[in-house]
Design a protein around this motif. Structure first.
Motif, PDB file in Angstrom:
ATOM      1  N   SER A 108       0.827  -1.210   0.000  1.00  0.00           N
ATOM      2  CA  SER A 108       0.000   0.000   0.000  1.00  0.00           C
ATOM      3  C   SER A 108       0.858   1.255   0.000  1.00  0.00           C
ATOM      4  O   SER A 108       1.738   1.421   0.849  1.00  0.00           O
ATOM      5  CB  SER A 108      -0.905   0.005   1.236  1.00  0.00           C
ATOM      6  OG  SER A 108      -1.676   1.188   1.284  1.00  0.00           O
ATOM      7  N   PHE A 109       0.608   2.144  -0.974  1.00  0.00           N
ATOM      8  CA  PHE A 109       1.176   3.494  -0.949  1.00  0.00           C
ATOM      9  C   PHE A 109       0.345   4.307   0.037  1.00  0.00           C
ATOM     10  O   PHE A 109      -0.888   4.320  -0.043  1.00  0.00           O
ATOM     11  CB  PHE A 109       1.101   4.142  -2.328  1.00  0.00           C
ATOM     12  CG  PHE A 109       2.099   3.620  -3.322  1.00  0.00           C
ATOM     13  CD1 PHE A 109       3.289   4.302  -3.556  1.00  0.00           C
ATOM     14  CD2 PHE A 109       1.857   2.453  -4.023  1.00  0.00           C
ATOM     15  CE1 PHE A 109       4.216   3.832  -4.468  1.00  0.00           C
ATOM     16  CE2 PHE A 109       2.772   1.972  -4.949  1.00  0.00           C
ATOM     17  CZ  PHE A 109       3.957   2.659  -5.176  1.00  0.00           C
ATOM     18  N   SER A 110       1.018   4.995   0.969  1.00  0.00           N
ATOM     19  CA  SER A 110       0.288   5.695   2.018  1.00  0.00           C
ATOM     20  C   SER A 110       1.039   6.938   2.453  1.00  0.00           C
ATOM     21  O   SER A 110       2.207   7.133   2.101  1.00  0.00           O
ATOM     22  CB  SER A 110       0.087   4.758   3.220  1.00  0.00           C
ATOM     23  OG  SER A 110      -0.600   5.400   4.271  1.00  0.00           O
ATOM     24  N   ASP A 111       0.344   7.795   3.226  1.00  0.00           N
ATOM     25  CA  ASP A 111       0.971   8.991   3.771  1.00  0.00           C
ATOM     26  C   ASP A 111       1.598   8.739   5.131  1.00  0.00           C
ATOM     27  O   ASP A 111       2.206   9.642   5.709  1.00  0.00           O
ATOM     28  CB  ASP A 111      -0.052  10.124   3.889  1.00  0.00           C
ATOM     29  CG  ASP A 111      -0.427  10.686   2.531  1.00  0.00           C
ATOM     30  OD1 ASP A 111       0.433  10.656   1.626  1.00  0.00           O
ATOM     31  OD2 ASP A 111      -1.570  11.138   2.373  1.00  0.00           O
ATOM     32  N   LEU A 112       1.447   7.526   5.665  1.00  0.00           N
ATOM     33  CA  LEU A 112       2.048   7.191   6.953  1.00  0.00           C
ATOM     34  C   LEU A 112       2.232   5.691   7.054  1.00  0.00           C
ATOM     35  O   LEU A 112       1.543   4.918   6.369  1.00  0.00           O
ATOM     36  CB  LEU A 112       1.194   7.697   8.119  1.00  0.00           C
ATOM     37  CG  LEU A 112      -0.142   7.018   8.403  1.00  0.00           C
ATOM     38  CD1 LEU A 112      -0.621   7.426   9.789  1.00  0.00           C
ATOM     39  CD2 LEU A 112      -1.203   7.394   7.391  1.00  0.00           C
ATOM     40  N   PRO A 113       3.172   5.248   7.889  1.00  0.00           N
ATOM     41  CA  PRO A 113       3.340   3.805   8.079  1.00  0.00           C
ATOM     42  C   PRO A 113       2.205   3.241   8.920  1.00  0.00           C
ATOM     43  O   PRO A 113       1.843   3.826   9.948  1.00  0.00           O
ATOM     44  CB  PRO A 113       4.691   3.710   8.813  1.00  0.00           C
ATOM     45  CG  PRO A 113       4.856   5.023   9.493  1.00  0.00           C
ATOM     46  CD  PRO A 113       4.172   6.037   8.632  1.00  0.00           C
TER      47      PRO A 113
END
Length: 364
Positions: A282-287
Motif C-alpha cells: 500500500s502506498f500511504s501517507d504514513l506507516p
C-alpha cells in the motif's frame, strides 16, 4: 504523492526452526495473551541482504564487521589496481577514528562498511597529497571538509535502507529508510520437540550399539505475518538525491524479497522454503502495521488450516483501518490462491505484476 510504502506479507512455513535464541529454542513473543513463534527483524533482514536474489536485483551489500585488519585485507585486494595498500589502510583507519591499523585493530562496534566509501576516502587522500599536504594536515582538512564526503559516502543501498550509527567523526550516521517488524505467527503455537541422534558409521560397522551424538531440537509450523514500511523520501535523501523512480524500483525489488526470502537456520534439516501466500502493498501517507488483525489469535476449524482465516482477517482489518481513519492510500495485492481481494484493492495476477505496479508508482 504518497511517501510511504507498507508491505504486508502472510507466509506459511512447514515444520521448521528458522530463528533460535541462546538456549537453542525457537524465538517467541507473547501477543494477545498467547505465545507466538517469532522471527527477529535482524534475522529476516540479514537473510534478505545476504541472498543471491538481493545481489542480483540490488547489487553488492556492505560488509558488517569490527575487525578492521581483516577489512583492510579484503579492501586492499579489491582496490589494488587503483590504490596502494598503505593508502587503503590509512583510509580505513581515519574512517574508524584511529591513527593506524594494528594486526588486531578493532572498531568500537560492528558497523556496515562499503567498498565505495573506502574508495572515496582514498580518492580524497590522493587529492590532498596532490596539494602537498602532510599526513596530519591532510587528515585535518578531510575532517574539516567532511560534510560533502559524508554525503557522498552514504549511498550504499543496504546502509541507506537499514541505517548506520556513527562510530567515528568520518563514518556517516544514516537514518534508515526501511523499518522492519519482528515476524510473528497469526495464531498461538505450541512447539514440538525433535529428539534426534547422529549415527557413528565406524561404531556401527564394528557391531557396537549407541549413537555418536544425541540432542533435542524445538520446532513448529505456522502462518506468519511480516510487516515493513519504506520511507521513500528518506531513501532518496540517503542515496544522495536519487529520483523517485529509482526509489520505486528499489521498493519493487523489496516486495519480491519480502515475499520469497526465508532465513537459513536449520534449513538443511527442515527445508521450509515456502513462498508467501499473500502480499499486500500500500502506498500511504504514513506507516501503518496491520499486526493488530491478529491480536486475537486466529483459530481454525478442524483440518482447515490457518492460511485462509489469516488472509481473511488481514483484509477485514485493513478495511476497518482504511475506512475508520479515512486513510489516503493506494493498495494492491497478489494472492497465491486467487481469492478475490476487497473493493478498493488492485488485484494482481502474479508477484511480478505487483512488482511492476510498484515501479509505476501504483498506476495500472
Amino acid at each position: 504523492m504518497h511517501n510511504f510504502i507498507n508491505f504486508h506479507v502472510l507466509i506459511t512455513h512447514s515444520p521448521s526452526c528458522l530463528n533460535r535464541d541462546d538456549m537453542n529454542m525457537q524465538k517467541s513473543a507473547t501477543f494477545g495473551g498467547v505465545r507466538r513463534v517469532r522471527i527477529s527483524s535482524q534475522s529476516l533482514k540479514r537473510a534478505i541482504r545476504t541472498s543471491d536474489a538481493y545481489r542480483t536485483r540490488l547489487g553488492e551489500r556492505s560488509l558488517r564487521t569490527r575487525d578492521l585488519a581483516r577489512l583492510a585485507e579484503r579492501y586492499t585486494a579489491a582496490l589494488a589496481e587503483h590504490h596502494p595498500a598503505a593508502r587503503v589502510q590509512q583510509a580505513i583507519a581515519w574512517m574508524a577514528g584511529k591513527e593506524g591499523l594494528a594486526e588486531d585493530a578493532e572498531a568500537s562496534a560492528v558497523a556496515p562498511w562499503a567498498l565505495a566509501e573506502v574508495a572515496r576516502m582514498c580518492a580524497a587522500i590522493v587529492a590532498g597529497e596532490a596539494e602537498g599536504l602532510d599526513v596530519k594536515k591532510l587528515q585535518k582538512q578531510i575532517e574539516k571538509d567532511a560534510t560533502g564526503f559524508r554525503t557522498a559516502a552514504a549511498q550504499t543501498l543496504d546502509i541507506a535502507l537499514s541505517g548506520r550509527m556513527s562510530t567515528s567523526d568520518l563514518m556517516t550516521p544514516v537514518d534508515g529508510a526501511l523499518a522492519v517488524a519482528h515476524v510473528i505467527t497469526t495464531h498461538a503455537v505450541d512447539s514440538d520437540i525433535d529428539w534426534f541422534t547422529a549415527v557413528d558409521d565406524l561404531v556401527s560397522e564394528a557391531g557396537e550399539t549407541g549413537a555418536g551424538h544425541l540432542n533435542t531440537q524445538e520446532f513448529s509450523s505456522g502462518t506468519f505475518y511480516r510487516y515493513a514500511s519504506l520511507n521513500l523520501a528518506q531513501l532518496q535523501e540517503n542515496l544522495g538525491g536519487a529520483t523517485r523512480e529509482r526509489a520505486l524500483e528499489i521498493a519493487g525489488h523489496l516486495a519480491f524479497l519480502f515475499a520469497t526470502i526465508v532465513p537459513e537456520a536449520k534449513q538443511q534439516t527442515f527445508a521450509a522454503h515456502n513462498p508467501a501466500d499473500t502480499v499486500l502493498v500500500s502506498f500511504s501517507d504514513l506507516p501503518v502495521s496491520l499486526a493488530n488483525a491478529f491480536e486475537a489469535p486466529v483459530t481454525t476449524e478442524r483440518n482447515s488450516g490457518f492460511r485462509k482465516p489469516s488472509q481473511s482477517r488481514l483484509f477485514e482489518y485493513w478495511q476497518q483501518v482504511h475506512s475508520g481513519y479515512g486513510l489516503d492510500e493506494n493498495p494492491a495485492a497478489y494472492l497465491l490462491d486467487g481469492t478475490k481481494v476487497p473493493e478498493g484493492v488492485h488485484q494482481k495476477g502474479s508477484l511480478a505484476a505487483l512488482v511492476e505496479w510498484i515501479g509505476r508508482d501504483g498506476r495500472d
